[in-house]
Scaffold this motif. Structure first.
Motif, PDB file in Angstrom:
ATOM      1  N   GLY A 134     -10.910 -10.969 -31.954  1.00 17.64           N
ATOM      2  CA  GLY A 134      -9.860  -9.654 -32.112  1.00 17.64           C
ATOM      3  C   GLY A 134     -10.223  -8.353 -31.969  1.00 17.64           C
ATOM      4  N   GLY A 135      -9.688  -7.325 -31.610  1.00 21.34           N
ATOM      5  CA  GLY A 135     -10.128  -6.015 -31.155  1.00 21.34           C
ATOM      6  C   GLY A 135      -8.998  -5.092 -31.093  1.00 21.34           C
ATOM      7  N   LEU A 136      -9.502  -3.874 -30.442  1.00 25.95           N
ATOM      8  CA  LEU A 136      -8.531  -2.730 -29.986  1.00 25.95           C
ATOM      9  C   LEU A 136      -8.616  -2.701 -28.625  1.00 25.95           C
ATOM     10  CD1 LEU A 136      -6.665  -0.362 -30.362  1.00 25.95           C
ATOM     11  CD2 LEU A 136      -8.768   1.018 -30.626  1.00 25.95           C
ATOM     12  N   VAL A 137      -7.550  -2.863 -27.783  1.00 27.69           N
ATOM     13  CA  VAL A 137      -7.619  -2.917 -26.306  1.00 27.69           C
ATOM     14  C   VAL A 137      -6.342  -2.081 -25.727  1.00 27.69           C
ATOM     15  CG1 VAL A 137      -8.883  -4.963 -25.869  1.00 27.69           C
ATOM     16  CG2 VAL A 137      -6.095  -5.066 -26.116  1.00 27.69           C
ATOM     17  N   PRO A 138      -6.484  -1.342 -24.498  1.00 23.81           N
ATOM     18  CA  PRO A 138      -5.554  -0.621 -23.998  1.00 23.81           C
ATOM     19  C   PRO A 138      -4.384  -1.559 -23.608  1.00 23.81           C
ATOM     20  CG  PRO A 138      -7.224  -0.552 -22.556  1.00 23.81           C
ATOM     21  CD  PRO A 138      -7.632  -1.414 -23.912  1.00 23.81           C
ATOM     22  N   ASN A 146      -4.121 -12.102 -21.653  1.00 28.24           N
ATOM     23  CA  ASN A 146      -4.085 -11.174 -20.469  1.00 28.24           C
ATOM     24  C   ASN A 146      -2.851 -10.243 -20.619  1.00 28.24           C
ATOM     25  OD1 ASN A 146      -6.714 -12.098 -19.691  1.00 28.24           O
ATOM     26  ND2 ASN A 146      -5.291 -13.750 -18.708  1.00 28.24           N
ATOM     27  N   GLY A 147      -2.931  -9.205 -19.828  1.00 23.89           N
ATOM     28  CA  GLY A 147      -1.667  -8.405 -19.849  1.00 23.89           C
ATOM     29  C   GLY A 147      -1.015  -7.928 -21.201  1.00 23.89           C
ATOM     30  N   LEU A 148      -2.067  -7.445 -22.146  1.00 25.66           N
ATOM     31  CA  LEU A 148      -1.542  -7.336 -23.400  1.00 25.66           C
ATOM     32  C   LEU A 148      -0.678  -6.230 -23.484  1.00 25.66           C
ATOM     33  CD1 LEU A 148      -5.107  -8.219 -25.089  1.00 25.66           C
ATOM     34  CD2 LEU A 148      -2.835  -9.214 -25.639  1.00 25.66           C
ATOM     35  N   LYS A 149       0.355  -6.253 -24.544  1.00 26.94           N
ATOM     36  CA  LYS A 149       1.192  -5.342 -24.374  1.00 26.94           C
ATOM     37  C   LYS A 149       1.066  -4.610 -26.102  1.00 26.94           C
ATOM     38  CE  LYS A 149       4.415  -7.704 -21.337  1.00 26.94           C
ATOM     39  NZ  LYS A 149       5.712  -8.493 -21.226  1.00 26.94           N
ATOM     40  N   PRO A 150       1.712  -3.650 -26.237  1.00 21.58           N
ATOM     41  CA  PRO A 150       1.744  -3.164 -27.560  1.00 21.58           C
ATOM     42  C   PRO A 150       2.335  -4.255 -28.708  1.00 21.58           C
ATOM     43  CG  PRO A 150       2.352  -1.215 -26.294  1.00 21.58           C
ATOM     44  CD  PRO A 150       2.117  -2.561 -25.578  1.00 21.58           C
ATOM     45  N   GLU A 151       3.313  -4.558 -28.410  1.00 21.16           N
ATOM     46  CA  GLU A 151       4.230  -5.858 -28.993  1.00 21.16           C
ATOM     47  C   GLU A 151       3.316  -6.796 -29.391  1.00 21.16           C
ATOM     48  OE1 GLU A 151       5.446  -4.219 -26.246  1.00 21.16           O
ATOM     49  OE2 GLU A 151       6.438  -5.858 -24.930  1.00 21.16           O
ATOM     50  N   ASP A 152       2.185  -7.100 -28.707  1.00 22.39           N
ATOM     51  CA  ASP A 152       1.228  -8.199 -29.173  1.00 22.39           C
ATOM     52  C   ASP A 152       0.437  -7.769 -30.218  1.00 22.39           C
ATOM     53  OD1 ASP A 152       0.786  -8.742 -25.576  1.00 22.39           O
ATOM     54  OD2 ASP A 152       2.020 -10.123 -27.046  1.00 22.39           O
ATOM     55  N   THR A 153       0.425  -6.876 -30.692  1.00 22.35           N
ATOM     56  CA  THR A 153      -0.372  -6.311 -31.996  1.00 22.35           C
ATOM     57  C   THR A 153      -0.042  -6.933 -33.219  1.00 22.35           C
ATOM     58  OG1 THR A 153      -0.624  -4.005 -31.111  1.00 22.35           O
ATOM     59  CG2 THR A 153      -0.930  -4.450 -33.428  1.00 22.35           C
ATOM     60  N   ALA A 154      -0.986  -7.666 -33.838  1.00 22.69           N
ATOM     61  CA  ALA A 154      -0.756  -8.496 -34.788  1.00 22.69           C
ATOM     62  C   ALA A 154      -1.927  -9.161 -35.434  1.00 22.69           C
ATOM     63  CB  ALA A 154       0.089  -9.542 -34.586  1.00 22.69           C
ATOM     64  N   TRP A 159      -5.540 -23.745 -42.210  1.00 17.88           N
ATOM     65  CA  TRP A 159      -5.538 -22.179 -41.609  1.00 17.88           C
ATOM     66  C   TRP A 159      -6.732 -21.556 -41.719  1.00 17.88           C
ATOM     67  CZ3 TRP A 159      -1.098 -20.196 -39.413  1.00 17.88           C
ATOM     68  CH2 TRP A 159       0.048 -20.956 -39.460  1.00 17.88           C
ATOM     69  N   GLY A 160      -6.981 -20.545 -40.673  1.00 16.01           N
ATOM     70  CA  GLY A 160      -8.115 -19.771 -40.676  1.00 16.01           C
ATOM     71  C   GLY A 160      -7.801 -18.528 -41.168  1.00 16.01           C
ATOM     72  N   GLN A 161      -8.697 -17.694 -41.386  1.00 11.75           N
ATOM     73  CA  GLN A 161      -8.354 -16.168 -41.717  1.00 11.75           C
ATOM     74  C   GLN A 161      -7.840 -15.536 -40.215  1.00 11.75           C
ATOM     75  OE1 GLN A 161     -11.064 -17.058 -40.562  1.00 11.75           O
ATOM     76  NE2 GLN A 161     -11.864 -15.483 -39.404  1.00 11.75           N
ATOM     77  N   GLY A 162      -7.225 -14.516 -40.378  1.00  7.83           N
ATOM     78  CA  GLY A 162      -6.725 -13.959 -39.203  1.00  7.83           C
ATOM     79  C   GLY A 162      -7.822 -12.939 -38.734  1.00  7.83           C
ATOM     80  N   THR A 163      -7.563 -12.701 -37.478  1.00  3.66           N
ATOM     81  CA  THR A 163      -8.193 -11.758 -36.646  1.00  3.66           C
ATOM     82  C   THR A 163      -7.214 -10.645 -36.030  1.00  3.66           C
ATOM     83  OG1 THR A 163     -10.103 -11.394 -34.811  1.00  3.66           O
ATOM     84  CG2 THR A 163      -8.464 -13.049 -34.471  1.00  3.66           C
ATOM     85  N   GLN A 164      -7.697  -9.474 -36.285  1.00  5.70           N
ATOM     86  CA  GLN A 164      -6.687  -8.506 -35.679  1.00  5.70           C
ATOM     87  C   GLN A 164      -6.736  -8.115 -34.423  1.00  5.70           C
ATOM     88  OE1 GLN A 164      -4.290  -7.005 -37.759  1.00  5.70           O
ATOM     89  NE2 GLN A 164      -3.534  -5.840 -35.922  1.00  5.70           N
ATOM     90  N   VAL A 165      -5.763  -8.125 -33.670  1.00  5.43           N
ATOM     91  CA  VAL A 165      -5.524  -7.699 -32.251  1.00  5.43           C
ATOM     92  C   VAL A 165      -4.582  -6.266 -32.265  1.00  5.43           C
ATOM     93  CG1 VAL A 165      -4.481  -8.175 -29.913  1.00  5.43           C
ATOM     94  CG2 VAL A 165      -5.754  -9.914 -31.205  1.00  5.43           C
ATOM     95  N   THR A 166      -5.146  -5.346 -31.814  1.00  7.52           N
ATOM     96  CA  THR A 166      -4.318  -3.864 -31.560  1.00  7.52           C
ATOM     97  C   THR A 166      -4.190  -3.621 -30.270  1.00  7.52           C
ATOM     98  OG1 THR A 166      -5.090  -3.442 -33.709  1.00  7.52           O
ATOM     99  CG2 THR A 166      -4.179  -1.781 -32.474  1.00  7.52           C
ATOM    100  N   VAL A 167      -3.284  -3.464 -29.721  1.00 13.76           N
ATOM    101  CA  VAL A 167      -2.937  -3.222 -28.267  1.00 13.76           C
ATOM    102  C   VAL A 167      -2.306  -1.604 -28.383  1.00 13.76           C
ATOM    103  CG1 VAL A 167      -1.934  -3.523 -26.116  1.00 13.76           C
ATOM    104  CG2 VAL A 167      -2.570  -5.315 -27.645  1.00 13.76           C
ATOM    105  N   SER A 168      -3.063  -0.649 -27.996  1.00 10.71           N
ATOM    106  CA  SER A 168      -2.938   0.627 -28.214  1.00 10.71           C
ATOM    107  C   SER A 168      -3.613   1.490 -27.044  1.00 10.71           C
ATOM    108  CB  SER A 168      -2.983   1.257 -29.555  1.00 10.71           C
ATOM    109  OG  SER A 168      -2.779   2.546 -29.636  1.00 10.71           O
ATOM    110  N   SER A 169      -3.045   2.306 -26.566  1.00  7.16           N
ATOM    111  CA  SER A 169      -3.766   3.655 -25.869  1.00  7.16           C
ATOM    112  C   SER A 169      -4.116   4.625 -26.625  1.00  7.16           C
ATOM    113  CB  SER A 169      -2.947   4.010 -24.740  1.00  7.16           C
ATOM    114  OG  SER A 169      -1.725   4.703 -25.253  1.00  7.16           O
TER     115      SER A 169
END
Length: 122
Positions: free
Chosen positions: A8-12, A82-90, A112-122
């Protein structure tokens, strides 16, 4: 049994990430692996899953953008996003079980595994 989600991570918006789910303590190739996500204040929702026979399925909003795959030699399932959108943030979670009749249902998965954070933001 351990499932370790990572990547996971922060992507535009429009960017890409590849999540990994590495399993240990199970005979991996027998298992269906699912990816779920949960945004703050929302229910956990199914994203995608892949069976022991490599049959994959996707939630409608990610079809054509996400690709799930598995490498049994590495006990790992990948979710290429691919083509990540802000609504994919979770927070994204992977889950596993051998008999999964309804892969969209969280209760079908025993591990279950632990979560990995995905943040889609400019």
């Amino acid at each position: 049994v351990q499932l370790q989600a990572s990547g996971g991570g922060l992507v535009p918006p429009g960017g890409s990430l590849r999540l990994s789910c590495e399993a240990s303590g199970i005979t991996f190739h027998y298992y269906t692996i699912g990816w779920f996500r949960q945004a703050p204040g929302k229910e956990r929702e199914w994203v995608s899953s892949i069976t022991s026979t490599d049959s994959s399925s996707y939630e409608d909003s990610v079809k054509g953008r996400f690709v799930i795959s598995r490498d049994n030699a590495k006990n790992t399932v990948y979710l290429q996003m691919n083509g990540l959108k802000p609504e994919d943030t979770a927070a994204y979670y992977c889950a596993a079980d051998i008999v999964v009749l309804r892969p969209q249902e969280p209760h079908e998965y025993g591990y279950w595994g632990q979560g990995t954070q995905v943040t889609v933001s400019s």
